[in-house]
Design an enzyme around this catalytic site. Structure first.
Site, short mmCIF file in Angstrom:
data_model
loop_
_atom_site.label_atom_id
_atom_site.label_comp_id
_atom_site.label_asym_id
_atom_site.label_seq_id
_atom_site.Cartn_x
_atom_site.Cartn_y
_atom_site.Cartn_z
N ALA A 1 2.94 -0.61 5.21
CA ALA A 1 2.51 -0.66 6.61
C ALA A 1 2.03 -2.04 7.04
O ALA A 1 2.03 -2.36 8.23
CB ALA A 1 1.41 0.38 6.85
N ARG B 1 12.55 5.03 13.10
CA ARG B 1 11.39 5.91 12.95
C ARG B 1 10.44 5.73 14.13
O ARG B 1 10.89 5.48 15.24
CB ARG B 1 10.71 5.61 11.60
CG ARG B 1 11.64 5.85 10.41
CD ARG B 1 10.95 5.58 9.10
NE ARG B 1 9.78 6.43 8.92
CZ ARG B 1 8.82 6.22 8.02
NH1 ARG B 1 8.90 5.19 7.21
NH2 ARG B 1 7.78 7.04 7.93
N TYR C 1 10.77 9.14 1.80
CA TYR C 1 10.86 8.06 0.80
C TYR C 1 11.59 8.46 -0.48
O TYR C 1 11.75 7.63 -1.37
CB TYR C 1 9.45 7.54 0.47
CG TYR C 1 8.74 6.97 1.68
CD1 TYR C 1 9.25 5.84 2.32
CD2 TYR C 1 7.59 7.56 2.20
CE1 TYR C 1 8.63 5.31 3.45
CE2 TYR C 1 6.95 7.04 3.32
CZ TYR C 1 7.47 5.92 3.94
OH TYR C 1 6.86 5.40 5.05
N PRO D 1 0.79 -1.23 0.00
CA PRO D 1 0.00 0.00 0.00
C PRO D 1 0.82 1.28 0.00
O PRO D 1 1.84 1.38 0.67
CB PRO D 1 -0.82 -0.10 1.29
CG PRO D 1 -0.18 -1.15 2.11
CD PRO D 1 0.49 -2.08 1.15
N ASN D 2 0.34 2.23 -0.78
CA ASN D 2 0.86 3.60 -0.88
C ASN D 2 2.17 3.71 -1.65
O ASN D 2 2.65 4.82 -1.90
CB ASN D 2 1.02 4.23 0.52
CG ASN D 2 -0.30 4.27 1.26
OD1 ASN D 2 -1.29 4.78 0.74
ND2 ASN D 2 -0.34 3.71 2.46
N ASN E 1 8.14 -5.35 -0.44
CA ASN E 1 7.95 -4.19 0.43
C ASN E 1 6.45 -4.16 0.74
O ASN E 1 5.65 -3.72 -0.08
CB ASN E 1 8.39 -2.90 -0.25
CG ASN E 1 8.32 -1.71 0.72
OD1 ASN E 1 7.70 -1.80 1.78
ND2 ASN E 1 8.94 -0.60 0.35
N GLU F 1 12.56 -9.15 2.61
CA GLU F 1 11.79 -7.98 3.05
C GLU F 1 12.62 -6.72 2.80
O GLU F 1 13.77 -6.67 3.23
CB GLU F 1 11.49 -8.14 4.55
CG GLU F 1 10.78 -6.94 5.15
CD GLU F 1 10.60 -7.06 6.67
OE1 GLU F 1 10.74 -8.18 7.23
OE2 GLU F 1 10.33 -6.02 7.29
N HIS G 1 12.68 -2.26 2.71
CA HIS G 1 12.09 -0.96 3.04
C HIS G 1 13.00 0.13 2.52
O HIS G 1 14.22 0.03 2.62
CB HIS G 1 11.90 -0.81 4.55
CG HIS G 1 11.05 -1.88 5.13
ND1 HIS G 1 9.68 -1.88 4.98
CD2 HIS G 1 11.36 -3.02 5.78
CE1 HIS G 1 9.19 -2.98 5.54
NE2 HIS G 1 10.19 -3.69 6.03
N ARG H 1 4.82 11.01 -2.36
CA ARG H 1 4.45 10.70 -0.99
C ARG H 1 5.62 10.96 -0.05
O ARG H 1 6.66 10.32 -0.16
CB ARG H 1 4.07 9.22 -0.94
CG ARG H 1 3.90 8.67 0.44
CD ARG H 1 3.92 7.15 0.42
NE ARG H 1 3.64 6.66 1.75
CZ ARG H 1 3.97 5.47 2.19
NH1 ARG H 1 4.59 4.62 1.40
NH2 ARG H 1 3.69 5.10 3.42
C1 DQA Z 1 8.04 1.33 4.18
C2 DQA Z 1 8.04 1.60 5.68
C3 DQA Z 1 6.66 1.37 6.27
O1 DQA Z 1 6.66 1.63 7.66
C4 DQA Z 1 5.65 2.28 5.61
O2 DQA Z 1 4.36 2.02 6.10
C5 DQA Z 1 5.68 2.21 4.13
C6 DQA Z 1 6.97 2.14 3.45
C7 DQA Z 1 9.39 1.70 3.53
O3 DQA Z 1 9.62 1.29 2.40
O4 DQA Z 1 10.20 2.41 4.13
O5 DQA Z 1 4.66 2.27 3.46
O6 DQA Z 1 7.81 -0.05 3.95
#
Ligand code: DQA
Length: 142
Positions: A77, A107, A23, A10-11, A74, A98, A100, A18
């Site tokens: 959240a 954070r 990011y 998501p996102n 990735n 995994e 990020h 964003r």
């Molecule tokens: C994320 C870190 C997560 O906490 C966050 O919700 C994201 C992006 C990252 O790539 O740093 O959506 O996965």
């Protein structure tokens, strides 16, 4: 040729627009292009899937079980609370790395927990788009 799924949650479709301070300013598409170039260098075939829905991410993991040799994930959240995605990773036999963009351990408190980490092959966090390229290198070495 190793086939790898690049799965984003998501996102992440909003990358570039964003929270660029967190990011970065590269768009999702620009990051995918960098990943594709690295995959070519590593002699790997990549497929990209992005979804904002938990079920679609789980379906993509299930589909990867018989069609891919690894996954770069990735989960956004969902990383922090999706036991359903955790169980899907545990169910498939292929390695999942995994990733990020941000350093989730530096954070907010809630981000430092990954319910996925124990079932993933490893975790790469905090290197921006490079996190994905490092994950590909890790899967190439499997
Ligand atoms: C994320 C870190 C997560 O906490 C966050 O919700 C994201 C992006 C990252 O790539 O740093 O959506 O996965």
């Amino acid at each position: 040729m190793k086939r790898i799924l690049i799965l984003n949650g998501p996102n992440l479709n909003l990358l570039g627009r964003r929270e660029p301070g967190v990011y970065g300013s590269d768009s999702y598409e620009a990051i995918c292009s960098r990943i594709a170039a690295e995959a070519e260098k590593q002699g790997m075939e990549v497929e990209f899937v992005q979804s904002n829905s938990e079920g679609a991410l789980i379906d993509a993991l299930h589909a990867a079980m018989d069609t891919k040799e690894g996954v770069v994930l990735n989960a956004g959240a969902y990383t922090h609370y999706s036991y359903a995605i955790r169980d899907a990773i545990a169910a498939i036999k292929i390695p999942v790395v995994e990733v990020h963009l941000s350093n989730i351990h530096a954070r907010e408190e809630f981000r430092s927990t990954s319910v996925l980490a124990t079932v993933c092959r490893g975790q790469i966090s905090g290197f921006g788009p490079l996190s994905y390229l490092l994950a590909l290198q890790a899967l190439a070495a499997e």
